[in-house]
Structure formats: C-alpha cells, structure tokens
Scaffold this motif. Structure first.
Motif, mmCIF file in Angstrom:
data_model
loop_
_atom_site.group_PDB
_atom_site.id
_atom_site.type_symbol
_atom_site.label_atom_id
_atom_site.label_comp_id
_atom_site.label_asym_id
_atom_site.label_seq_id
_atom_site.Cartn_x
_atom_site.Cartn_y
_atom_site.Cartn_z
ATOM 1 N N ARG A 166 47.727 22.940 10.353
ATOM 2 C CA ARG A 166 47.404 21.421 10.341
ATOM 3 C C ARG A 166 46.259 21.850 8.651
ATOM 4 N N ASP A 220 42.141 18.326 9.765
ATOM 5 C CA ASP A 220 42.571 18.773 11.394
ATOM 6 C C ASP A 220 41.215 17.126 12.402
ATOM 7 N N ALA A 232 41.579 16.730 15.547
ATOM 8 C CA ALA A 232 41.020 17.532 15.921
ATOM 9 C C ALA A 232 40.274 17.970 16.639
ATOM 10 N N ARG A 233 39.252 18.530 15.702
ATOM 11 C CA ARG A 233 38.259 19.497 15.787
ATOM 12 C C ARG A 233 36.925 18.672 15.121
ATOM 13 N N ALA A 234 36.249 18.636 15.777
ATOM 14 C CA ALA A 234 34.405 18.440 14.842
ATOM 15 C C ALA A 234 34.273 18.092 13.526
ATOM 16 N N ASN A 272 36.417 17.600 11.086
ATOM 17 C CA ASN A 272 38.240 17.455 10.572
ATOM 18 C C ASN A 272 38.566 19.080 9.401
ATOM 19 N N PRO A 273 38.311 19.915 10.133
ATOM 20 C CA PRO A 273 38.039 20.969 8.814
ATOM 21 C C PRO A 273 39.904 21.702 8.508
ATOM 22 N N SER A 325 43.620 24.938 10.161
ATOM 23 C CA SER A 325 43.764 24.755 11.393
ATOM 24 C C SER A 325 44.906 24.889 12.092
ATOM 25 N N TRP A 372 47.353 25.857 15.290
ATOM 26 C CA TRP A 372 47.318 25.795 16.909
ATOM 27 C C TRP A 372 48.803 26.371 17.603
ATOM 28 N N ARG A 432 46.004 26.800 22.587
ATOM 29 C CA ARG A 432 44.317 27.116 21.784
ATOM 30 C C ARG A 432 44.209 27.358 20.386
ATOM 31 N N ASN A 433 43.274 27.049 20.098
ATOM 32 C CA ASN A 433 43.372 26.801 18.095
ATOM 33 C C ASN A 433 42.430 28.245 17.289
ATOM 34 N N ASP A 453 40.905 29.086 14.097
ATOM 35 C CA ASP A 453 40.061 29.030 12.674
ATOM 36 C C ASP A 453 40.208 29.718 11.810
#
Length: 363
Positions: A284, A288, A290-292, A294-295, A298, A300, A308-309, A311
């Motif tokens: 992504r 993203d 799916a993450r707080a 929207n960073p 990313s 996956w 798992r993610n 960063d």
C-alpha cells in the motif's frame, strides 16, 4: 514532504544513504518539463552527488529549479553542460518524446543519462538506445519511481528475492493517478508527445512486474487504452490496462488511470499484490486505510506464520546510493541496463497492442 496530493511534483519522504565524498560526483539537470526532476535530483543529492548545472529552454522552470537547488548554476545550453569535464551524469525530465534526443547527445558526449519515465515514446528510440549503450559503454537509466523511490516496494522486492513468499505466480498492480487537468501543460494531452498511458505511467508497472517475477522476458497477452471521461482532450488516454506473462510462467495484470477522486488526500491509492507459492504480499504505497492515520509506505504479508504489517517509512532508498556508485565503478548494482530496457520494451509493446486493438474496434 512535498506534493503528496499531486503526482507531477511528488517528492517522496525519506532519503538514500550518502556514500560519496564531497565533490566525488557532479551531475547536471537538463530538461525540467516534468516535476519528477525534483525527486530525481533530490535522490541523487541524498546519496552524496552534487548538482552543478541546470538548464531548460523555459526560463521560468529553470528559475524555479534553482530555488530548490540553490547550489546549482544555470547553464545557457545543453552544449555548455556537455562540455563541462566535471559533469559525469545528466538527469532529464523533458517532454517525453524529446528525452531520447537528449539522451543520445549525453551518451555520445561520454556521460551517463538518468531519465524520467517513459524513457522512450517509440520502439525505434529504444532500439537506437541499445546500440548507443553498446557503442559507448554509458548508462541510459530510467527513473522507475514507483518501485525505486518507494520504501514499501523496495522492501517487497528484497523479501521476494529472499524467498519470503516462494515462487511468484502472479502480480496485480493498481495504479490510479490524479489528473489535475488545469495544472498540466499542453504536451501532456498530446499522445505523440507523452506516448500513451501504458507507455507513460504504465512503464512503472511493467518494471515492477519484471522485478518481482524475476524474469525480463515477457509477452503482452492483451492491452487496452481509452479516453472515457475527457472528450475536451481527445489526445488524452485516461484509462489503460494490460495482461502480460513472463517466460517463467508468472502473469501480471495492471491498471493505470487518471481517476483519483478529489477526496483522496494523496495523489493515488497505488497498490500491488504479489502472489507466491508460500504466501502473498500487498504493498500500500501512498495510503493505508487499515492503519490509524492512513500512513503511506505500508507492506502486508500473509504466510504460514500469519498476517503482519511492516511499516517502511523509516527505510532508506537503496537505488540512489547504488546508482551513484555504479556511475563511478561502472557496475550494475542499482539496476541492470538489460532490465531497464526490457521494462521499456514491454511498456511500448503494450501501448502498441492497445493502439492496434482500438483501431480494430473502430473498423
């Protein structure tokens, strides 16, 4: 951080690793038509290279560039740049159809060439460039930014090479872009000048596919390019898609378009899905959900151990440090010339296939 809402002046966050001594490598910027020149030169400088000279026939573009790169000195012509013995590398983001002409002059002058994508708008230009590289031994290196200037994509490439998901079977790439129609120059809407959507922004996607599949020999199965929503700009293609397959059996579908809605806070929700025999990856790139927060950047992974993610925002860009060292050592650590040209060839052939399909449909 610069230009996250518009792709034409996007400069990625982060940097390369400085690997040069002061003054060890000087380069010039010649051809500033596209804003990607800022990201290209920033990447080179972060690796330790120095932008000594800059030139463009448009004095306003040159003045804007010098504000961002104040250490560079304005040159009166391309010839002045090519006569400076300190300049070993020339970066170019001119009008796409004119890039090969600059590259030819640069290589014949005994310098390496770093060019924005697309590096060519016609297959004949690529064929001539291959001859030039063979004759001169110099580099004709495209800036495939959506991989080499993207931390998540570069991290994914290393994981694939390391066998994290096994043998790659299929790559799916979605690459929407924001049109920003009112901010675009006239040449942007002239197909002869930008080459078509699969030739232009599609070149990023074909390079990624070849990289992730680990094979540079591929064929186009089908391709399509259309102007769905911009009748006032008949030369624009705002949608493109292609299906290709490599000799090792991996397949790729990519979609490129100019339909990023204004509500998206970044210039495109670019995503890449890589399916392997032992798992899969999703990149992504710019946002993203799916993450707080929207960073961006990313990655996956789903494999036998779970989901798992990763960063990737604090990771460096290895391409630029490797490329400047390659210029000095004549190596091919950053990207091989054969791979760079194979990606360009695939994008040109996909565009030709789409053009042929459209002509058949019109009959």
């Amino acid at each position: 951080m610069s230009g996250h809402s518009t792709g034409y002046d996007y400069v990625p966050d982060g940097s390369s690793e400085s690997v040069l001594r002061p003054g060890e490598l000087s380069f010039a910027a010649a051809g500033l038509a596209h804003g990607h020149i800022y990201a290209m030169c920033s990447g080179l400088e972060s690796a330790g290279a120095r932008c000594k000279l800059a030139w463009d026939s448009d004095s306003h573009k040159l003045a804007d560039f010098l504000k961002r790169f104040p250490e560079a000195r304005p040159a009166k012509s391309l010839e002045e740049i090519l006569s400076d013995p300190e300049v070993k590398l020339v970066a170019n983001a001119g009008i796409p159809c004119e890039r090969f002409g600059v590259g030819e002059a640069v290589l014949r002058s005994g310098r390496d060439f770093f060019v924005d994508k697309p590096p060519f708008t016609k297959l004949e230009q690529l064929e001539e460039a291959r001859k030039l590289v063979a004759e001169t031994g110099k580099k004709y290196m495209p800036y495939y930014a959506e991989r080499v200037h993207n931390q998540a994509a570069e991290t994914a490439a290393e994981m694939v090479k390391g066998g994290a998901i096994g043998r790659v079977l299929q790559v799916l790439i979605l690459a929407p872009h924001r049109l920003s129609k009112s901010a675009r120059p006239d040449w942007f809407f002239e197909k002869e000048k930008y080459g078509g959507i699969l030739c232009d922004i599609g070149s990023h996607q074909f390079e990624q596919f070849l990289e992730f599949s680990g094979c540079d020999r591929a064929r186009v199965i089908s391709a399509r390019a259309e102007n769905f929503n911009n009748p006032d700009k008949p030369g624009l293609e705002d949608f493109g898609e292609a299906l290709v397959e490599t000799e090792n059996g991996a397949s790729c579908y990519c979609r490129v378009d100019w339909f990023t809605p204004d509500g998206l806070p970044v210039w495109g929700d670019g995503r890449t899905f890589i399916l392997g025999t032992k798992g899969y990856l999703e990149i992504r790139k710019y946002i993203d959900f799916a993450r707080a927060g929207n960073p961006p950047q990313s990655l996956w992974i789903c494999d036998s151990e779970g989901v798992r993610n990763i960063d990737c925002r604090n990771m460096k860009f290895p391409f630029f440090k490797n490329f400047v060292l390659d210029v000095l050592s004549r190596g091919e650590t950053a990207m091989s010339q054969s791979h760079a040209f194979a990606a360009a060839e695939l994008s040109l052939k996909a565009q030709m296939a789409a053009d042929s399909a459209r002509l058949r449909n019109l009959k």
